[in-house]
Design an enzyme around this catalytic site. Structure first.
Site, PDB file in Angstrom:
ATOM      1  NE  ARG A 181      -7.346   6.381  19.998  1.00 40.48           N
ATOM      2  CZ  ARG A 181      -6.376   5.736  19.377  1.00 40.48           C
ATOM      3  NH1 ARG A 181      -5.901   4.630  19.890  1.00 40.48           N
ATOM      4  NH2 ARG A 181      -5.864   6.182  18.256  1.00 40.48           N
TER       5      ARG A 181
ATOM      6  N   GLY B  45     -10.996   8.603   7.615  1.00 36.75           N
ATOM      7  CA  GLY B  45     -11.973   8.820   6.561  1.00 36.75           C
ATOM      8  C   GLY B  45     -13.175   7.938   6.888  1.00 36.75           C
TER       9      GLY B  45
ATOM     10  CG  ASP C 174      -7.391  10.351  17.898  1.00 40.21           C
ATOM     11  OD1 ASP C 174      -6.525   9.760  17.243  1.00 40.21           O
ATOM     12  OD2 ASP C 174      -8.037   9.823  18.839  1.00 40.21           O
TER      13      ASP C 174
ATOM     14  CG  HIS D 153     -13.323   3.772   2.878  1.00 43.78           C
ATOM     15  ND1 HIS D 153     -14.069   4.712   3.541  1.00 43.78           N
ATOM     16  CD2 HIS D 153     -12.036   4.049   3.151  1.00 43.78           C
ATOM     17  CE1 HIS D 153     -13.266   5.545   4.172  1.00 43.78           C
ATOM     18  NE2 HIS D 153     -12.014   5.169   3.949  1.00 43.78           N
TER      19      HIS D 153
ATOM     20  N   GLY E 298     -13.345   5.516  10.159  1.00 46.18           N
ATOM     21  CA  GLY E 298     -11.944   5.667  10.575  1.00 46.18           C
ATOM     22  C   GLY E 298     -11.613   7.142  10.531  1.00 46.18           C
TER      23      GLY E 298
ATOM     24  CD  GLU F 174      -9.130  -0.960   3.802  1.00 46.04           C
ATOM     25  OE1 GLU F 174      -8.615  -0.726   4.923  1.00 46.04           O
ATOM     26  OE2 GLU F 174      -9.470  -0.074   3.022  1.00 46.04           O
TER      27      GLU F 174
ATOM     28  CG  ASN G 174      -1.870   1.138   1.284  1.00 43.81           C
ATOM     29  OD1 ASN G 174      -1.797   2.053   0.466  1.00 43.81           O
ATOM     30  ND2 ASN G 174      -2.787   1.106   2.245  1.00 43.81           N
TER      31      ASN G 174
ATOM     32  NE  ARG H 279      -6.177   1.936  -0.313  1.00 44.56           N
ATOM     33  CZ  ARG H 279      -6.156   3.116   0.274  1.00 44.56           C
ATOM     34  NH1 ARG H 279      -5.060   3.568   0.827  1.00 44.56           N
ATOM     35  NH2 ARG H 279      -7.231   3.847   0.317  1.00 44.56           N
TER      36      ARG H 279
ATOM     37  NE  ARG I 197     -11.028  13.475   2.877  1.00 43.96           N
ATOM     38  CZ  ARG I 197     -10.689  12.195   3.009  1.00 43.96           C
ATOM     39  NH1 ARG I 197     -11.539  11.321   3.533  1.00 43.96           N
ATOM     40  NH2 ARG I 197      -9.521  11.778   2.604  1.00 43.96           N
TER      41      ARG I 197
ATOM     42  N   GLY J 242     -15.454   2.680  14.287  1.00 44.73           N
ATOM     43  CA  GLY J 242     -16.547   1.700  14.259  1.00 44.73           C
ATOM     44  C   GLY J 242     -16.238   0.448  15.057  1.00 44.73           C
ATOM     45  CD  GLU J 243     -11.919  -2.266  13.076  1.00 44.60           C
ATOM     46  OE1 GLU J 243     -10.895  -2.375  13.783  1.00 44.60           O
ATOM     47  OE2 GLU J 243     -11.875  -2.209  11.834  1.00 44.60           O
ATOM     48  CG  ASN J 244     -11.106   0.075  18.378  1.00 44.68           C
ATOM     49  OD1 ASN J 244     -10.937  -1.020  18.880  1.00 44.68           O
ATOM     50  ND2 ASN J 244     -10.471   0.477  17.286  1.00 44.68           N
TER      51      ASN J 244
HETATM   52  P1  ADP Z   1      -7.505   5.372   9.002  1.00 46.37           P
HETATM   53  O1  ADP Z   1      -8.745   5.822   8.326  1.00 46.37           O
HETATM   54  O2  ADP Z   1      -6.402   6.385   8.975  1.00 46.37           O
HETATM   55  O3  ADP Z   1      -7.075   3.955   8.682  1.00 46.37           O
HETATM   56  P2  ADP Z   1      -8.410   4.220  11.511  1.00 46.37           P
HETATM   57  O4  ADP Z   1      -9.353   3.297  10.846  1.00 46.37           O
HETATM   58  O5  ADP Z   1      -7.241   3.647  12.220  1.00 46.37           O
HETATM   59  O6  ADP Z   1      -7.900   5.354  10.553  1.00 46.37           O
HETATM   60  O7  ADP Z   1      -9.275   5.083  12.558  1.00 46.37           O
HETATM   61  C1  ADP Z   1      -8.721   6.112  13.302  1.00 46.37           C
HETATM   62  C2  ADP Z   1      -9.786   6.638  14.258  1.00 46.37           C
HETATM   63  O8  ADP Z   1     -10.185   5.573  15.129  1.00 46.37           O
HETATM   64  C3  ADP Z   1      -9.301   7.773  15.129  1.00 46.37           C
HETATM   65  O9  ADP Z   1     -10.301   8.783  15.200  1.00 46.37           O
HETATM   66  C4  ADP Z   1      -9.161   7.107  16.480  1.00 46.37           C
HETATM   67  O10 ADP Z   1      -9.340   7.994  17.552  1.00 46.37           O
HETATM   68  C5  ADP Z   1     -10.289   6.103  16.436  1.00 46.37           C
HETATM   69  N1  ADP Z   1     -10.144   5.087  17.474  1.00 46.37           N
HETATM   70  C6  ADP Z   1      -9.198   4.119  17.580  1.00 46.37           C
HETATM   71  N2  ADP Z   1      -9.359   3.420  18.757  1.00 46.37           N
HETATM   72  C7  ADP Z   1     -10.419   3.975  19.389  1.00 46.37           C
HETATM   73  C8  ADP Z   1     -11.095   3.728  20.614  1.00 46.37           C
HETATM   74  N3  ADP Z   1     -10.699   2.759  21.444  1.00 46.37           N
HETATM   75  N4  ADP Z   1     -12.163   4.494  20.942  1.00 46.37           N
HETATM   76  C9  ADP Z   1     -12.574   5.484  20.109  1.00 46.37           C
HETATM   77  N5  ADP Z   1     -11.994   5.775  18.941  1.00 46.37           N
HETATM   78  C10 ADP Z   1     -10.922   5.039  18.578  1.00 46.37           C
END
Ligand code: ADP
Length: 414
Positions: free
Chosen positions: A282, A210, A280, A178, A208, A382, A7, A89, A239, A330-332
């Site tokens: 977090r 994006g 961010d 995506h 994420g 991906e 990538n 990619r 964005r 979405g995952e976290n």
């Molecule tokens: P990219 O699009 O650059 O691949 P990622 O998919 O890694 O980015 O997503 C980054 C985002 O995920 C950031 O806003 C980060 O704060 C958020 N994130 C990661 N872990 C957590 C968490 N435990 N709780 C909330 N947000 C999180």
């Protein structure tokens, strides 16, 4: 069979070496700050990782370094000939590529042509491909496009209500991005629910830095929130997503030039623009907990926009089997999933608060037992999807036997 996934970005190359067909990650890493004196490679293999600080002049040198690290004494492979395919990619495949393909001169020329549509990405992807082709001459190279999964979006959804000639002359339309992630999580969702991949209706939310959301009918993308560029749709890290384009004319009248407007919409808006603190999630969650009203507003606006699209795509699909959350947020973020799905019972979406709180970035179902729509958390992958496409194309595993074209390619409808 070993497949190297590449990538290539403007100043970095990420890589993963896969053992196929099991999709085992044999090694992975990143060369960053290419072209700067402080460039370095971070390489890991299982639990071991190493950092190599070394000036890397360009992408060609970065590829050389990656290959050197992979075959160094005691390295992952003994000889470069063990790499039987390279998967790349590529961000933009225009309307031409509806699936992954083996790269030849014609494919290279098309990727170059589509650089006009993705000037920040395709040129770097191309440099990565060319460097890999030179360093691994004779090894088949495969391109996997971010736009490919969305080429099944029908005209009624991919056209803008602008003068038709803009499409005819300049190919101005929705492309979506995506795609590899949306396809991967849609396929995983089907597997988790024990359904055939072409028998699943899902709304996939890639959140994420994006962010985009896709409506998937019977395994195919039928709409997505990113458009001609990744700017449209959801609120993202920096964005703006959807807003009235007339704001730009108004600001132009006030003396804002094109470059400033571009920077404003792509780099200074979204979570960062609203909160004034960070892009961010977090960090924003922490600030919101401490009572920062603008951080709270940014999170609420982020979730509100996702809810709006879930509503819209519920209307687009005949029925919805699953809503999938993926991407870093979405995952976290249990909070984002909770705020997004709150009060969506009328659409058949009900979260289980305990399961949602415990999902912790693993593949899991987070909906309540009474929820008609299954809500799933699925970490995206991906790179694995690219490795599988390359394996399928080069390993000759295509169900339909169309040499050089993936199974997914053949199943897509124009
Ligand atoms: P990219 O699009 O650059 O691949 P990622 O998919 O890694 O980015 O997503 C980054 C985002 O995920 C950031 O806003 C980060 O704060 C958020 N994130 C990661 N872990 C957590 C968490 N435990 N709780 C909330 N947000 C999180």
């Amino acid at each position: 069979m070993k497949v190297l996934v590449i990538n290539a970005g403007s100043s970095s190359i990420k890589y993963q070496l896969y053992g196929m067909p099991g999709a085992e990650v044999l090694a992975k890493g990143l060369v960053e700050r290419i072209g700067e004196p402080t460039s370095r490679l971070v390489h890991s293999r299982g639990d071991d990782s190493a950092i190599l600080e070394e000036a890397v002049a360009n992408h060609e040198a970065a590829m050389e370094l990656i290959l050197r690290v992979l075959v160094q004494p005691g390295g992952t492979i003994e000889d470069l000939s063990e790499i039987e395919a390279v998967g790349h990619r590529v961000v933009h495949g225009g309307e031409e590529f509806t699936g992954s393909v083996i790269i030849d001169d014609r494919v290279l020329a098309s990727i170059e042509r589509f650089a006009e549509l993705a000037p920040l990405h395709n040129p770097h992807n191309l440099v990565g491909i060319r460097a890999a082709m030179r360093k691994l001459a004779g090894t088949p190279q495969v391109a996997c496009f971010d736009t490919a999964f969305h080429t099944s979006i029908p005209k009624v959804a991919h056209m803008y209500a602008l003068p038709y000639e803009l499409y005819e002359r300049h190919r101005v339309r929705r492309y979506g991005f995506h795609g590899t992630s949306h396809r991967y999580v849609a396929r995983r969702a089907a597997a988790m629910l024990g359904r055939d991949k072409y028998d699943l209706n899902a709304i996939t939310c890639h959140l994420g830095n994006g962010c985009s959301i896709a409506a998937v009918r019977k395994g195919r993308s039928v709409d997505t929130s990113m458009g001609f560029t990744p700017l449209e749709g959801l609120v993202m890290g920096t964005r703006a997503g959807d807003f009235d384009p007339a704001i730009l004319f108004y600001l132009a009248d006030k003396g804002y030039d094109l470059a400033r407007l571009n920077g404003l919409c792509n780099k200074k808006s979204g979570l960062l623009g609203i909160s004034g603190v960070s892009n961010d999630m977090r960090t924003l969650e922490k600030h919101a907990e401490d009572g920062d009203e603008r951080a709270k507003l940014a999170i609420e606006m982020f979730c509100y926009r996702v809810r709006k699209y879930i509503g819209a795509y519920s209307a687009v699909l005949d029925s919805v089997d699953a809503v999938v959350f993926t991407g870093g947020i979405g995952e976290n973020s249990a909070l984002v999933r909770e705020l997004t799905c709150r009060d969506l019972a009328h659409l058949g979406i009900v979260l289980d608060p305990k399961a949602n709180g415990q999902a912790g970035g693993r593949e899991s179902a987070v909906s309540a037992s009474e929820s008609r729509v299954r809500v799933l958390v699925i970490p995206t992958n991906e790179e694995q999807a690219i490795a599988r496409d390359a394996f399928e194309l080069v390993g000759g595993k295509s169900e339909h036997g169309a040499k050089g074209r993936s199974v997914e390619y053949d199943r897509q409808e124009r």
